[in-house]
Write an enzyme that holds these catalytic residues in place. Structure first.
Site, PDB file in Angstrom:
ATOM      1  N   LYS A  45      73.471  78.518  26.389  1.00  0.00           N
ATOM      2  CA  LYS A  45      74.420  78.063  27.409  1.00  0.00           C
ATOM      3  C   LYS A  45      75.745  78.820  27.368  1.00  0.00           C
ATOM      4  CE  LYS A  45      72.735  73.908  29.313  1.00  0.00           C
ATOM      5  NZ  LYS A  45      71.740  73.432  28.341  1.00  0.00           N
TER       6      LYS A  45
ATOM      7  N   SER B  48      77.664  66.119  27.500  1.00  0.00           N
ATOM      8  CA  SER B  48      77.803  65.728  26.099  1.00  0.00           C
ATOM      9  C   SER B  48      76.954  66.663  25.252  1.00  0.00           C
ATOM     10  CB  SER B  48      77.367  64.280  25.898  1.00  0.00           C
ATOM     11  OG  SER B  48      76.081  64.112  26.423  1.00  0.00           O
TER      12      SER B  48
ATOM     13  N   ASP C 100      60.118  66.075  36.471  1.00  0.00           N
ATOM     14  CA  ASP C 100      60.622  66.173  37.849  1.00  0.00           C
ATOM     15  C   ASP C 100      60.476  67.579  38.410  1.00  0.00           C
ATOM     16  OD1 ASP C 100      62.856  66.498  35.806  1.00  0.00           O
ATOM     17  OD2 ASP C 100      63.690  67.473  37.563  1.00  0.00           O
TER      18      ASP C 100
ATOM     19  N   LYS D  72      61.494  79.808   9.241  1.00  0.00           N
ATOM     20  CA  LYS D  72      62.762  79.472   8.565  1.00  0.00           C
ATOM     21  C   LYS D  72      63.898  79.283   9.556  1.00  0.00           C
ATOM     22  CE  LYS D  72      59.919  80.419   5.443  1.00  0.00           C
ATOM     23  NZ  LYS D  72      59.061  79.298   5.051  1.00  0.00           N
TER      24      LYS D  72
HETATM   25  C1  LIG Z   1      70.540  72.986  28.553  1.00  0.00           C
HETATM   26  C2  LIG Z   1      69.416  73.317  27.648  1.00  0.00           C
HETATM   27  C3  LIG Z   1      68.101  73.522  28.136  1.00  0.00           C
HETATM   28  C4  LIG Z   1      67.763  73.371  29.591  1.00  0.00           C
HETATM   29  O1  LIG Z   1      68.382  74.361  30.357  1.00  0.00           O
HETATM   30  P1  LIG Z   1      68.486  74.256  31.938  1.00  0.00           P
HETATM   31  O2  LIG Z   1      69.220  75.465  32.355  1.00  0.00           O
HETATM   32  O3  LIG Z   1      69.208  72.977  32.265  1.00  0.00           O
HETATM   33  O4  LIG Z   1      67.074  74.211  32.454  1.00  0.00           O
HETATM   34  C5  LIG Z   1      67.124  73.883  27.238  1.00  0.00           C
HETATM   35  N1  LIG Z   1      67.383  74.015  25.918  1.00  0.00           N
HETATM   36  C6  LIG Z   1      68.606  73.822  25.409  1.00  0.00           C
HETATM   37  C7  LIG Z   1      68.815  73.989  23.952  1.00  0.00           C
HETATM   38  C8  LIG Z   1      69.683  73.468  26.258  1.00  0.00           C
HETATM   39  O5  LIG Z   1      70.911  73.278  25.751  1.00  0.00           O
END
Ligand SMILES: *Cc1c(COP(=O)(O)O)cnc(C)c1O
Length: 323
Positions: free
Chosen positions: A54, A79, A211, A274
């Site tokens: 992210k 969160s 979904d 690991k």
């Molecule tokens: C947010 C997240 C996802 C899902 O990602 P999207 O872009 O919402 O589909 C998958 N794995 C982790 C570790 C995340 O933080």
């Protein structure tokens, strides 16, 4: 709604992330290859900054702010990993950040987000509407709201992980991606369509929260109740306009796995590779293993995006013990 992002936007995001995001490793496992009869390439975003992919989307989005936006800063409601991604990106880019979180989120999450220098605003999940609250704060303070997945710059940033994977290992037969709101899957699909056109792209979501699968089948965005699953990063109730637009065009299928399969994946990563991988981060591998077991991937070159590694260690231990 703007135009859907394209692979050119992924290339532009790669340039913005250069020197800021880690180029995460692609790991192999001869045990996995032997057990499931495919050749797996694991793109390890659990080793990304703040522990999940992210960071890519958030940093790309914030990097594009103009001077006025930078001055006022970014706001997000989350969160989970998106909160830390926006907080860290804002700090690196020298701008303020506000993260709106439910009062009852784990204390470790507040601490991590505040640790990156963001202001945390708490709300009551049962009496307050977080979107309205966030929107009000954004307007009052002139801040720019960055959603966790349904934003062209977020999608383009997330696509840089699959681009790196394909640049590193070459064409693949199949690519499995963890799916929540679809930012990672849609960005990955943009990269795969451009760099490995024959590669089949699969989104993998929790069985209890399918979904995305329902939406693909129905040809429209299907909304569900918040699903009960250990994959807390994929408890989204619906895909977004942008993510669905790309997924319906560029993703071959969406498959589901159970929480038991996710724990099997966590155990495999811990024991054999690991690596600490959070439950949501195991979706793609669990989906790939299921497809391989069904006989669909014999000898195939299979990319697996391991999306993150942020999990409370006590909870991690409980899950591995089967509690
Ligand atoms: C947010 C997240 C996802 C899902 O990602 P999207 O872009 O919402 O589909 C998958 N794995 C982790 C570790 C995340 O933080």
């Amino acid at each position: 709604m703007q135009a859907l992002p394209t692979y050119d936007d992924v290339i532009a995001a790669t340039a913005r992330l250069q020197g800021h995001a880690h180029r995460t490793p692609v790991l192999r496992s001869s045990t996995a290859d032997a057990r499931w009869g495919a050749q797996f390439f694991f793109k390890c975003e659990n080793f990304q900054r703040m522990g999940a992919f992210k960071f890519r989307g958030a940093f790309n989005a914030l990097s594009k702010f103009d001077a006025a936006q930078r001055h006022a800063g970014a706001i997000a409601f989350s969160s989970g990993n998106h909160a830390q991604a926006v907080a860290l990106s804002a700090r690196l880019l020298g701008m303020p950040a506000v993260i709106v979180m439910p009062k009852d989120a784990p204390a470790a999450k507040f601490a991590a987000t505040r640790g990156y220098g963001a202001e945390v605003v708490l709300y009551d999940r049962f009496t307050e509407d977080r979107e309205a609250l966030t929107q009000r704060l954004a307007t009052e303070r002139g801040m720019t709201l960055i959603p966790p997945y349904d934003h062209p710059d977020v999608i383009a940033g997330q696509g840089t992980a699959a681009k790196e994977l394909l640049d590193d290992v070459g064409a693949l037969d199949a690519l499995f991606v963890c799916l929540g709101g679809g930012g990672l899957t849609s960005g990955s699909a943009l990269a795969a369509r451009a760099l490995s056109p024959q590669c089949k792209v699969f989104g993998v979501e929790p069985e209890a929260g399918n979904d995305g699968q329902q939406s693909l089948r129905a040809g429209r965005i299907v909304h569900i109740e918040t699903p009960k699953t250990i994959a807390d990063g994929a408890q989204t109730q619906h895909l977004g306009q942008y993510t669905f637009g790309i997924i319906r065009r560029d993703v071959d299928d969406i498959v589901t796995v159970t929480d038991v399969q996710l724990v099997d994946g966590m155990r495999f990563f811990a024991e054999r590779m690991k690596m600490v991988v959070e439950p949501t981060g195991c979706l793609a591998f669990a989906g790939a293993c299921a497809a391989a077991t069904a006989g669909g991937l014999q000898g195939a070159r299979v990319g697996v995006i391991v999306s993150g590694g942020n999990v409370d260690l006590a909870r991690y231990a409980d899950l591995l013990r089967g509690e």
